[in-house]
Enzyme design. Structure first.
Site, PDB file in Angstrom:
ATOM      1  N   ASP A  96       0.983  -1.057   0.180  1.00  0.00           N
ATOM      2  CA  ASP A  96      -0.026   0.023   0.044  1.00  0.00           C
ATOM      3  C   ASP A  96       1.043   1.144  -0.120  1.00  0.00           C
ATOM      4  O   ASP A  96       1.698   1.456   0.960  1.00  0.00           O
ATOM      5  CB  ASP A  96      -0.959  -0.036   1.341  1.00  0.00           C
ATOM      6  N   GLU A 115      -1.276  -1.581  -5.957  1.00  0.00           N
ATOM      7  CA  GLU A 115      -2.286  -0.805  -6.213  1.00  0.00           C
ATOM      8  C   GLU A 115      -2.258  -0.191  -7.787  1.00  0.00           C
ATOM      9  O   GLU A 115      -1.294   0.388  -8.148  1.00  0.00           O
ATOM     10  CB  GLU A 115      -3.238   0.093  -5.444  1.00  0.00           C
ATOM     11  N   CYS A 175     -12.807  -4.479   6.245  1.00  0.00           N
ATOM     12  CA  CYS A 175     -12.323  -5.178   7.206  1.00  0.00           C
ATOM     13  C   CYS A 175     -11.515  -6.583   6.378  1.00  0.00           C
ATOM     14  O   CYS A 175     -12.248  -7.295   6.100  1.00  0.00           O
ATOM     15  CB  CYS A 175     -13.143  -5.552   8.244  1.00  0.00           C
ATOM     16  N   CYS A 220     -12.851  -9.836   8.353  1.00  0.00           N
ATOM     17  CA  CYS A 220     -14.591 -10.327   8.214  1.00  0.00           C
ATOM     18  C   CYS A 220     -15.008  -9.982   6.834  1.00  0.00           C
ATOM     19  O   CYS A 220     -15.986 -10.417   6.305  1.00  0.00           O
ATOM     20  CB  CYS A 220     -15.521  -9.970   9.502  1.00  0.00           C
ATOM     21  N   CYS A 276     -13.565  -2.774  13.462  1.00  0.00           N
ATOM     22  CA  CYS A 276     -14.564  -3.004  12.946  1.00  0.00           C
ATOM     23  C   CYS A 276     -15.823  -3.271  13.699  1.00  0.00           C
ATOM     24  O   CYS A 276     -15.689  -4.101  14.587  1.00  0.00           O
ATOM     25  CB  CYS A 276     -14.068  -4.238  12.180  1.00  0.00           C
ATOM     26  N   ASP A 327      -3.263   1.537   7.241  1.00  0.00           N
ATOM     27  CA  ASP A 327      -2.528   1.129   6.020  1.00  0.00           C
ATOM     28  C   ASP A 327      -2.312  -0.322   6.387  1.00  0.00           C
ATOM     29  O   ASP A 327      -2.100  -0.879   4.844  1.00  0.00           O
ATOM     30  CB  ASP A 327      -1.011   1.928   6.169  1.00  0.00           C
TER      31      ASP A 327
END
Length: 367
Positions: free
Chosen positions: A186, A270, A323, A326, A342, A352
């Site tokens: 990231d 990304e 998240c 989950c 979360c 990050d």
């Protein structure tokens, strides 16, 4: 066999510098003439010109009195300029880049490319066409044993430093032994990179470290009279600071990209649109200093060299708000939130690190 360029600094004699500066000017002149001629041919006759036609134009230009000075330099760099223009038009027609632009004397890169017929390589010494003596090259690292350059590119940067780049087929570049690790990356500003392993790589902020010195040099430059000798000296001082910043940034990115490629079989990044992000004037300076595009390019070509895989995840993937435990998407998250819990599973996330883990998962799912 991988083709690799080895770049070295060299120190030309006065005669060599004059010859190279003349070559740079002729290369720029031929490129601009060909671009103008091809543009007018399309505007008037709706005809796409080719490299063969532009090469014939070059022969005619050399016979005119106004452009007879083109005969004073090697013809190979001039032909290479026409080939580069052809590649620019091919990229434009393929919708991979915008329309080719004219080269400026002050802003464009001063360089000339020599193919095998325009230089002599003998006993580790390089002699260019139209020159009697070899270049005085500082061999900061040796070339691989038994290789000979196929293309030589000579350039001069704004700080007045001379460089020669030798393109060779490098037998030392071989695929690395496969490993089982994969990493999500990231990109950021506070931390240059955050890895899915939880590691954060600090952003050195090379431009900010020399910002005060650069601003002082730029103020001195602005007070000098136009076209004066003092202005030329002040411009050179500013260029040297910029070169120092760029050199340190490039060195750091090379070390970082090499480490990521060596340690991981798969690198997931990304697919950021940096050009659009630079429109945010509040962050444009920091984004430019981070040089995400350069880092991505380094990771991609080194991965191709060493048998690694690079996967680019769509930039609109909600990696930050999802998240990683989950899969719940937290829609109410602002840019200032650096850590969050979360609501679904009560997992506590670093913003990050969570994004890097989601990037890794999305990349592996796409693969």
């Amino acid at each position: 066999m991988v083709k690799r360029a080895y770049k070295y600094r060299f120190y030309p004699t006065r005669q060599q510098a004059e010859q190279l500066n003349r070559t740079f000017g002729c290369v720029r002149k031929v490129y601009n003439l060909a671009l103008d001629a091809r543009t007018r041919a399309w505007a008037v006759d709706r005809q796409r010109s080719t490299y063969v036609q532009s090469s014939a134009w070059l022969t005619e230009w050399k016979r005119t009195e106004d452009l007879a000075f083109l005969n004073e330099v090697s013809s190979v760099p001039l032909q290479q300029a026409l080939r580069h223009l052809q590649a620019g038009f091919a990229a434009f027609w393929g919708k991979r880049s915008r329309y080719p632009r004219f080269k400026s004397k002050r802003k464009s890169r001063a360089s000339a490319e020599y193919t095998r017929s325009a230089f002599r390589w003998r006993d580790g010494q390089l002699t260019l066409a139209k020159m009697d003596a070899p270049l005085t090259i500082v061999w900061s690292r040796p070339l691989p044993d038994g290789v000979e350059p196929s293309t030589v590119t000579v350039s001069r940067d704004p700080a007045g430093r001379w460089f020669v780049s030798l393109l060779v087929e490098d037998p030392t570049v071989t695929p690395l032994p496969p490993v089982d690790t994969a990493v999500g990356v990231d990109a950021g500003i506070t931390s240059l990179l955050t890895l899915s392993t939880g590691e954060k790589i600090t952003n050195p902020r090379h431009e900010r470290a020399d910002r005060r010195k650069l601003a002082k040099a730029q103020r001195h430059l602005s007070r000098k009279a136009k076209d004066s000798a003092n202005r030329a000296k002040a411009r050179l001082a500013v260029a040297r600071i910029h070169s120092r910043i760029a050199d340190r940034r490039r060195d750091h990115l090379h070390k970082l990209s090499t480490r990521l490629v060596r340690e991981n079989q798969t690198v997931v990044i990304e697919d950021l649109s940096v050009r659009n992000m630079l429109r945010n004037h509040s962050l444009a300076r920091a984004i430019s200093d981070a040089a995400w595009t350069h880092l991505r390019n380094m990771i991609e070509y080194k991965a191709a060299w060493y048998g690694r895989t690079v996967i680019a995840v769509d930039q609109w993937h909600p990696s930050t708000k999802t998240c990683s435990a989950c899969g719940r998407i937290n829609t109410a998250m602002t840019l200032g939130v650096r850590a969050w819990t979360c609501p679904g599973c009560d997992a506590v996330h670093d913003r990050d690190v969570n994004a890097a883990r989601n990037i890794l998962a999305a990349g592996l799912a796409e693969r």
